[in-house]
Structure formats: structure tokens, C-alpha cells
Motif scaffolding. Structure first.
Motif, PDB file in Angstrom:
ATOM      1  N   UNK A 287      -1.038 -27.868 -32.430  1.00 20.97           N
ATOM      2  CA  UNK A 287      -1.881 -28.592 -31.486  1.00 20.97           C
ATOM      3  C   UNK A 287      -1.026 -29.581 -30.714  1.00 20.97           C
ATOM      4  N   UNK A 288      -0.910 -29.366 -29.400  1.00 17.17           N
ATOM      5  CA  UNK A 288      -0.167 -30.289 -28.555  1.00 17.17           C
ATOM      6  C   UNK A 288      -0.880 -31.635 -28.549  1.00 17.17           C
ATOM      7  N   UNK A 289      -0.116 -32.717 -28.655  1.00 16.60           N
ATOM      8  CA  UNK A 289      -0.691 -34.059 -28.599  1.00 16.60           C
ATOM      9  C   UNK A 289       0.175 -34.859 -27.637  1.00 16.60           C
ATOM     10  N   UNK A 290      -0.143 -34.742 -26.353  1.00 16.81           N
ATOM     11  CA  UNK A 290       0.726 -35.325 -25.331  1.00 16.81           C
ATOM     12  C   UNK A 290       2.079 -34.626 -25.377  1.00 16.81           C
ATOM     13  N   UNK A 291       3.136 -35.405 -25.375  1.00 17.58           N
ATOM     14  CA  UNK A 291       4.483 -34.827 -25.432  1.00 17.58           C
ATOM     15  C   UNK A 291       4.783 -34.268 -26.823  1.00 17.58           C
ATOM     16  N   UNK A 292       4.020 -34.703 -27.792  1.00 17.11           N
ATOM     17  CA  UNK A 292       4.323 -34.405 -29.194  1.00 17.11           C
ATOM     18  C   UNK A 292       3.468 -33.225 -29.662  1.00 17.11           C
ATOM     19  N   UNK A 293       3.707 -32.791 -30.895  1.00 19.47           N
ATOM     20  CA  UNK A 293       2.950 -31.624 -31.354  1.00 19.47           C
ATOM     21  C   UNK A 293       2.841 -31.638 -32.873  1.00 19.47           C
ATOM     22  N   UNK A 294       1.736 -31.138 -33.355  1.00 25.91           N
ATOM     23  CA  UNK A 294       1.513 -31.011 -34.793  1.00 25.91           C
ATOM     24  C   UNK A 294       1.489 -29.524 -35.100  1.00 25.91           C
ATOM     25  N   UNK A 295       2.218 -29.133 -36.128  1.00 21.00           N
ATOM     26  CA  UNK A 295       2.324 -27.714 -36.473  1.00 21.00           C
ATOM     27  C   UNK A 295       1.912 -27.503 -37.927  1.00 21.00           C
ATOM     28  N   UNK A 296       1.260 -26.421 -38.195  1.00 26.62           N
ATOM     29  CA  UNK A 296       0.982 -26.035 -39.583  1.00 26.62           C
ATOM     30  C   UNK A 296       1.460 -24.622 -39.836  1.00 26.62           C
TER      31      UNK A 296
END
Ligand code: FES
Ligand SMILES: [Fe+2]
Length: 400
Positions: free
Chosen positions: A249-258
Motif C-alpha cells: 500500500x503506497x503511503x505518499x512517498x513511502x510504502x508498506x509491504x506484506x
């Protein structure tokens, strides 16, 4: 923090980790993965061109906030942290009031490296001619001061650089001057997710510095896709997590990955109410160069594995700072050595598997024919996102 705030942090963390796990289990069962809208060709010059490397250092690493460490790396007044990988050597100190200061690690006399070893002393004395500074960077001792009459002492302090401490994370900007760092603004929607990790209470257990013969992006790219798990890591990561399936899930410039873990298969097809409490938080990737792996030791006990990849002296080199932390909520009756062991395991896998492939690929690029293009598949979506953001930032700096 009050008990109720601590509890709500834990609840938010549990909910977020549960949501991520649900998404990865859906992919695991369906044998699917999140995809971008198609493959992208990549010009290999981005990994080797010296001008490009210079622009990246300036625009990505020196103009923007960079994660320098966590609060418990410098818990007490007088504690110091040397942060040397940005280019300029940076010194971070906690002052007597408990507030963090950051300076160029450079004496105001003739620019010698001021602090060379971390201690908890409240004054810092230069080994060259003995000038002494307090924790706020003020010159407080100057042997032979008659020689410097005519220059106000106030003008001979250390040179500050912006620093901010936010929910246990320490960010610096390697360029003196400019606005203070607004961490909440920089993290955007990722901020909430990071706050509930309670990084301010995470204890550093072990750290390492890894030098690699590959461009920093080539090395960092290995963190953002699971396409290679089964092939490159058959007996290590490949046996602990499913290959080529992930949720992001993109969160602005950052991203969370599972990435779905192998043990999810045991209960993933059962009703969600019967699943054990989630002990998996996935990867929190902070642009441009940080990966925080929120995961659990075999047998229980959460760990935070942090990797930060920095450009090296040449475009073909990089430096990775790896560190493992034990969160405050990892209260299992297990010795810290177990956290040190997982650090060693991850370091071994990263260096002997991921980074050895990176260095070999980097060498090949020097001999690739004119016009050769690499490819990021739609299943390497995070890499595409990361690289597109860099291109956009570098392009806008050229216009400006
Ligand atoms: S350079 Fe530090 S005292 Fe001279
Ligand atoms: Fe890997």
C-alpha cells in the motif's frame, strides 16, 4: 505516556498488523500478488552514471530528511551518535535538557573531526588543538585564546544541521540552514503506522555496517520484491515466506509491504476469528532508503530489523547500516542474544545472497551493450514506484 494511550497504540498496532496479514493471506490462498499496470524498462545508466549519482546525493540524501537512528541509540544527556554515511560527517548529541542537537562533526578552528569516539561526556574537546564545545555546540574552551582576539567566541560555535526526533525516530538533513524538519509532513500517511510501532521504546541490540560493490539502488531494490525468494533464497527466506506474492500500500512517498509467511498456511484457510494474534507487521519502507522489517523470531518475540542503504564513494558502491531492535512489547522470557542471532541471520542472508547478486549484476552493467535495458515486472511494483519517484524529484530539480 498514559496507560490508555499505550493501550490504544497496541490496539492500533494489532489492527494494522491484522489487516496486513489478511491481505497477504488472500494473495497466498489465491496465488496472486499486487501488480502495477505493466512492466517498465530501466536504463542501466541510473546505476552507474557519476552525474546521476551526484544529483541523487544532493536531491535525495542532502536536501531531504534522512533517518539517522532511533531515540534509544542516544537515550541520555551527553550521548552521541556519529552519522557518517550521508557525505558530510554528522554528530548527533543529546543535550543537558534531553533535546537532540546535530552538527557537522567539524571543529570550528581548522575543521578537524571533532568527535571520533562516542562517550557520554558533556563537553567535546578537539584532539588537534584542544578547543572544547558544550552539547549545544558553544565554544567553551580555547587554549591560547590570546591568538584569536578580535573574533567573537559566539562566531566560533559548531555548525548546526536540522534534526528532529519524532515518536522515537531521529531524522537529520545533511545541509546546514533551511527550515526545521517537519517529520509528520515528511511521513504523511505513513506517520500513524510508524507511531504505533513505538520505536521510542525499541532497544538497540546489534548493528553492522556492510560495504557492497553495487549502486545503492541496486542493493535497496532487493528489499522491495519477493519475486526472488524461492530462487535466490531457497534454504533461507524462501523457506520462511511465499515467493512472488505480496501486498503493498503506497503511503505518499513511502510504502508498506506484506509478504505472506510460510506459517500462515497452517491457519490461513480457517475463519479469521481462529487465527493466532498477529505477530507480523511487514516492511515499512521509507523513501528513499529505509526498510523496517517488523517480524517475529522463530518461537515468538517481535523484532524490528532496520536496513538503511546509502550511496558509497563511487556510483558502484554502497554502504548499508543494519540494526536490530527489541520492541518494548517483546516481553517474552528470552535473552537479547536471540535478537542478536536473528540480526546475524539476516545479515548473512543479505550479504551472501542479495548483495552478492547485486555486486555481480553491477559488474555486468559495465559491459552491457549500448541500448540494453533492464526490466521491472508488474510484480516488482514497489521498485517501479520507488524509481518513478526518484525520476520525478530529479527531473523537477533540473527544471528548477
Ligand atoms: S582544529 Fe580543532 S582545535 Fe584546531
Ligand atoms: Fe532477498
Amino acid at each position: 505516556m498514559s496507560d490508555s494511550t499505550a493501550q490504544s497504540m497496541a490496539e492500533r498496532r494489532d489492527r494494522s498488523h491484522q489487516d496486513l496479514r489478511r491481505k497477504t493471506i488472500a494473495h497466498m490462498l489465491g496465488k496472486t500478488t499486487d501488480l502495477s499496470d505493466g512492466p517498465r524498462r530501466i536504463d542501466p545508466a541510473i546505476y552507474a552514471d557519476p552525474e546521476r549519482a551526484q544529483a541523487e546525493r544532493r536531491e535525495l540524501f542532502l536536501k531531504r530528511p534522512i533517518l539517522a537512528g532511533f531515540s534509544l541509540d542516544v537515550p541520555n544527556p551527553g550521548d552521541k551518535l556519529l552519522f557518517d554515511v550521508l557525505g558530510p560527517a554528522i554528530l548527533i548529541v543529546r543535550n543537558k535538557e534531553g533535546v537532540l542537537n546535530a552538527f557537522l562533526n567539524m571543529c570550528a578552528h581548522r575543521a578537524a573531526r571533532l568527535v571520533t569516539e562516542c562517550d557520554a561526556r558533556t563537553r567535546m574537546t578537539c584532539k588537534f588543538h584542544g578547543w572544547t564545545f558544550d552539547l549545544d555546540g558553544k565554544l567553551i574552551g580555547q587554549p591560547g585564546k590570546e591568538g584569536f582576539e578580535g573574533i567573537e567566541r559566539e562566531q566560533l560555535g559548531l555548525i548546526p544541521v536540522p534534526v528532529a526526533e519524532w515518536h522515537g525516530m531521529i531524522f537529520v538533513r545533511g545541509t546546514p540552514g533551511g527550515d526545521p524538519i517537519d517529520v509528520a509532513d515528511w511521513l504523511g500517511p505513513m506517520g500513524d503506522e510508524l507511531a504505533h510501532l513505538e520505536l521510542g521504546k525499541a532497544r538497540p541490540i546489534k548493528s553492522s555496517v556492510v560495504h557492497t560493490g553495487a549502486n545503492w539502488k541496486y542493493a535497496f531494490d532487493t528489499y522491495g520484491e519477493s519475486y526472488h525468494f524461492a530462487t535466490l533464497h531457497p534454504s533461507t527466506i524462501g523457506s520462511l515466506a511465499f515467493s512472488n506474492t505480496m501486498s503493498y500500500s503506497p503511503q505518499g512517498l513511502h510504502v508498506r509491504i506484506g509478504f505472506p509467511r510460510a506459517d500462515f498456511i497452517e491457519y490461513g484457510s480457517q475463519p479469521e476469528e481462529t487465527w493466532p494474534k498477529s505477530d507480523y507487521g511487514g516492511l515499512y519502507m521509507l523513501f528513499p532508503n529505509v526498510s523496517i522489517n517488523v517480524n517475529t523470531l522463530p518461537g515468538g518475540g517481535m523484532f524490528y530489523g532496520v536496513s538503511r542503504v546509502f550511496p558509497g564513494e563511487t556510483p558502484q558502491e554502497c554502504v548499508t547500516l543494519m540494526a536490530t531492535y527489541r520492541p518494548a512489547h517483546a516481553t517474552e522470557d528470552r535473552p537479547d542474544q536471540d535478537w542478536a542471532d536473528i540480526h546475524d541471520f539476516v545479515e548473512r542472508v543479505v550479504t551472501t545472497e542479495d548483495y552478492s547478486v547485486s555486486a555481480e549484476g553491477q559488474r555486468n552493467l559495465a559491459w552491457a551493450p549500448e541500448g540494453f535495458r533492464m526490466v521491472f515486472g508488474a510484480n516488482e511494483a514497489v521498485l517501479q514506484k520507488q524509481h518513478a519517484q526518484m525520476e520525478a524529484i530529479l527531473a523537477s530539480s533540473n527544471e528548477g
